[in-house]
Design an enzyme around this catalytic site. Sequence first.
Site, PDB file in Angstrom:
ATOM      1  N   SER A 117       0.881  -1.193   0.013  1.00 33.23           N
ATOM      2  CA  SER A 117      -0.115   0.030   0.132  1.00 33.23           C
ATOM      3  C   SER A 117       0.800   1.310  -0.245  1.00 33.23           C
ATOM      4  CB  SER A 117      -0.989  -0.048   1.288  1.00 33.23           C
ATOM      5  OG  SER A 117      -1.941  -1.002   1.129  1.00 33.23           O
ATOM      6  N   ARG A 134       1.185   3.935  -3.264  1.00 32.24           N
ATOM      7  CA  ARG A 134       0.878   5.424  -3.022  1.00 32.24           C
ATOM      8  C   ARG A 134       2.110   6.224  -3.360  1.00 32.24           C
ATOM      9  NH1 ARG A 134      -2.292   2.731  -0.146  1.00 32.24           N
ATOM     10  NH2 ARG A 134      -4.376   3.743   0.555  1.00 32.24           N
ATOM     11  N   SER A 169     -12.529   1.057   0.327  1.00 30.81           N
ATOM     12  CA  SER A 169     -11.805   2.399   0.715  1.00 30.81           C
ATOM     13  C   SER A 169     -10.892   3.099  -0.307  1.00 30.81           C
ATOM     14  CB  SER A 169     -10.972   2.154   1.862  1.00 30.81           C
ATOM     15  OG  SER A 169      -9.913   1.458   1.594  1.00 30.81           O
ATOM     16  N   GLN A 170     -10.701   2.174  -1.339  1.00 38.00           N
ATOM     17  CA  GLN A 170      -9.857   2.434  -2.499  1.00 38.00           C
ATOM     18  C   GLN A 170     -10.377   3.531  -3.283  1.00 38.00           C
ATOM     19  OE1 GLN A 170      -8.539  -1.127  -4.207  1.00 38.00           O
ATOM     20  NE2 GLN A 170      -7.049  -1.439  -2.791  1.00 38.00           N
ATOM     21  N   GLU A 229      -8.054  -6.529   5.591  1.00 39.01           N
ATOM     22  CA  GLU A 229      -6.792  -7.166   4.922  1.00 39.01           C
ATOM     23  C   GLU A 229      -6.092  -8.254   5.720  1.00 39.01           C
ATOM     24  OE1 GLU A 229      -3.518  -4.329   4.339  1.00 39.01           O
ATOM     25  OE2 GLU A 229      -3.513  -4.839   2.384  1.00 39.01           O
TER      26      GLU A 229
HETATM   27  O1  LIG Z   1      -5.683   1.309  -0.318  1.00 38.90           O
HETATM   28  C1  LIG Z   1      -4.863   0.447  -0.124  1.00 38.90           C
HETATM   29  O2  LIG Z   1      -3.760   0.089  -0.532  1.00 38.90           O
HETATM   30  C2  LIG Z   1      -5.855  -0.976   0.253  1.00 38.90           C
HETATM   31  C3  LIG Z   1      -7.015  -0.789   0.896  1.00 38.90           C
HETATM   32  C4  LIG Z   1      -7.732  -1.820   1.250  1.00 38.90           C
HETATM   33  O3  LIG Z   1      -9.004  -2.046   0.180  1.00 38.90           O
HETATM   34  P1  LIG Z   1     -10.430  -1.890   0.729  1.00 38.90           P
HETATM   35  O4  LIG Z   1     -10.773  -0.951   1.220  1.00 38.90           O
HETATM   36  O5  LIG Z   1     -11.116  -2.593  -0.523  1.00 38.90           O
HETATM   37  O6  LIG Z   1     -10.446  -3.329   1.886  1.00 38.90           O
HETATM   38  C5  LIG Z   1      -7.040  -2.955   1.301  1.00 38.90           C
HETATM   39  O7  LIG Z   1      -7.999  -4.260   1.822  1.00 38.90           O
HETATM   40  C6  LIG Z   1      -6.281  -3.384   0.319  1.00 38.90           C
HETATM   41  O8  LIG Z   1      -5.382  -4.421   0.609  1.00 38.90           O
HETATM   42  C7  LIG Z   1      -5.335  -2.393   0.191  1.00 38.90           C
HETATM   43  C1  LIG Z   2      -7.377  -6.563  -0.951  1.00 45.46           C
HETATM   44  C2  LIG Z   2      -6.160  -6.691  -1.296  1.00 45.46           C
HETATM   45  O1  LIG Z   2      -5.484  -6.148  -2.317  1.00 45.46           O
HETATM   46  P1  LIG Z   2      -5.825  -5.250  -3.423  1.00 45.46           P
HETATM   47  O2  LIG Z   2      -5.024  -4.001  -3.246  1.00 45.46           O
HETATM   48  O3  LIG Z   2      -5.899  -5.877  -4.926  1.00 45.46           O
HETATM   49  O4  LIG Z   2      -7.315  -4.682  -3.375  1.00 45.46           O
HETATM   50  C3  LIG Z   2      -5.344  -7.480  -0.272  1.00 45.46           C
HETATM   51  O5  LIG Z   2      -4.118  -7.380  -0.707  1.00 45.46           O
HETATM   52  O6  LIG Z   2      -5.460  -8.095   0.776  1.00 45.46           O
END
Ligand SMILES: O=C(O)C1=C[C@@H](OP(=O)(O)O)[C@@H](O)[C@H](O)C1
Ligand SMILES: C=C(OP(=O)(O)O)C(=O)O
Length: 487
Positions: free
Chosen positions: A57, A61, A206-207, A350
């Site tokens: 993550s 970013r 949240s993405q 996650e």
């Molecule tokens: O912004 C990010 O780097 C992430 C946000 C989360 O996504 P979700 O909000 O879809 O769970 C997480 O589960 C994902 O692995 C990475």
């Molecule tokens: C949800 C995940 O990945 P993504 O960044 O593809 O959403 C994860 O790594 O658990």
Amino acid sequence: MRGPVDSVGMLIGKLNPGKDGDEARSGEDTPEAEAHWPAPLATAPVDARVALPGSKSLTGRELILAALADGPGTLRAPLHSRDSALMIDALRALGTEITELPSDRVFGGDLRITPAAELTGSTSIGCGLAGTVMRFVPPLAALALGPVAFDGDPYARKRPMRPLLDALRALGADIADEGRGALPFTVHGTGSLRGGRVTLDASLSSQFVSALLLAAPRFTEGVHVVHTGERVPSVPHIEMTLAALRARGVDADSPAPGEWRVAPGPIRALDATIEPDLSNAAPFLAAALAAGGSVTVPEWPATTTQVGDQLRTLLPEFGAQLTVSADGAVTATSDGTIRGVRLDIPEAGELAPTLIGLAALAAHGTDGTNGVASEITGIGHIRHHETDRIAALVAEIRGLGGSAEELPDGIRIAPAALHGGVWHSYADHRMATTGALIGLRIPDVEVEDVASTGKTLPQFPELWQRMLGGWTPEAPSERSFIQGLTL
Ligand SMILES: O=C(O)C1=C[C@@H](OP(=O)(O)O)[C@@H](O)[C@H](O)C1
Ligand SMILES: C=C(OP(=O)(O)O)C(=O)O
């Protein structure tokens, strides 16, 4: 007790060619099925120190922000994995110059990023199965000049995109998706985006919010995102986005719950150091509970926005002792007794696959007769991750003899003895590592498609085996299971 393991040798991750989960399942009759990875059984308490590569993550970013910055910058200790390679390829396709610097870092070199004078379109971008690529890059494509076509792995086409695409349209973007609300789609970039206030339902991911915030300093009016749906999941990931923006001098905040604001302005170039991936620490620290013994992860950041930091409070719920040393290493210790849990963890979806793996072992108990029940909720959104993780975990736990039940937003696991068998990965790295975790205690678990771990941790099979003390670079039988890796 075995000796400590504090690093891996030179390991260079290659891309794991992504597969749809269903294809992965139906591939059982193919020669590839013979490559199921026999999850190593822990025959003695574990005693290991496992260094981990950089956060997916944070790497994603910082790559985005470096590509939008006001000058060249460097990423130190970034993740090198399928997801980060896809992000690098995407940013290169938009005109960013990214070079890997020569280095003796065991997990791959630093990256030098030179932003394009103007982002260029007329290109196509492969998202693989990476949520961060399919969500974070389209706003940059709207800032580029020319069409940018997005597509991904078969299962990626099932991951939700509509709230983000609609929000981008409301902010001035032209996007053609033939009403799908999912991959594939084309962003017709015009070189700029108006931005401004926008409402968005972020209850599925949240993405969607992070995607808008990351590019917003370059929108003419910045952005003010107002969430309109049920609970927003994975809130720490949005806080990570705000912190990354502020570290580069951007005016970014959350003026009220469910609202985020980013002012237009320059994004400062800088040299950023990426923390180890604390979510990928989950199966390793959990191994202390599954096998008994202790596992240490060094270089744990003293303060962090990574949700993996919550392992320090979540693993004690299962009965582990967690300690932090003066030099910033976190150690999980256990006698192998795993307690049942009732957890509501909307922030930490996650981490859910690992925690559910522990709950399945708690339901097995030490010998299949003394298990305890668990319930983990608040994670309905993980149905939209790399696969429907709730359905997949229930199916695979049942496949090994366990008693698991889907709840609308979670999972309930009742006491039942587990046995060996094939654990399917659904092309999902965290499904694969959860199978490995269960295999520490349950004999004869075989993980299908362990190479799916290449999404964020290509070195997983070696690190796992090294954690148990049994890996040597010369062992050809093990090497043959490390698909997608060059040693
Ligand atoms: O912004 C990010 O780097 C992430 C946000 C989360 O996504 P979700 O909000 O879809 O769970 C997480 O589960 C994902 O692995 C990475
Ligand atoms: C949800 C995940 O990945 P993504 O960044 O593809 O959403 C994860 O790594 O658990």
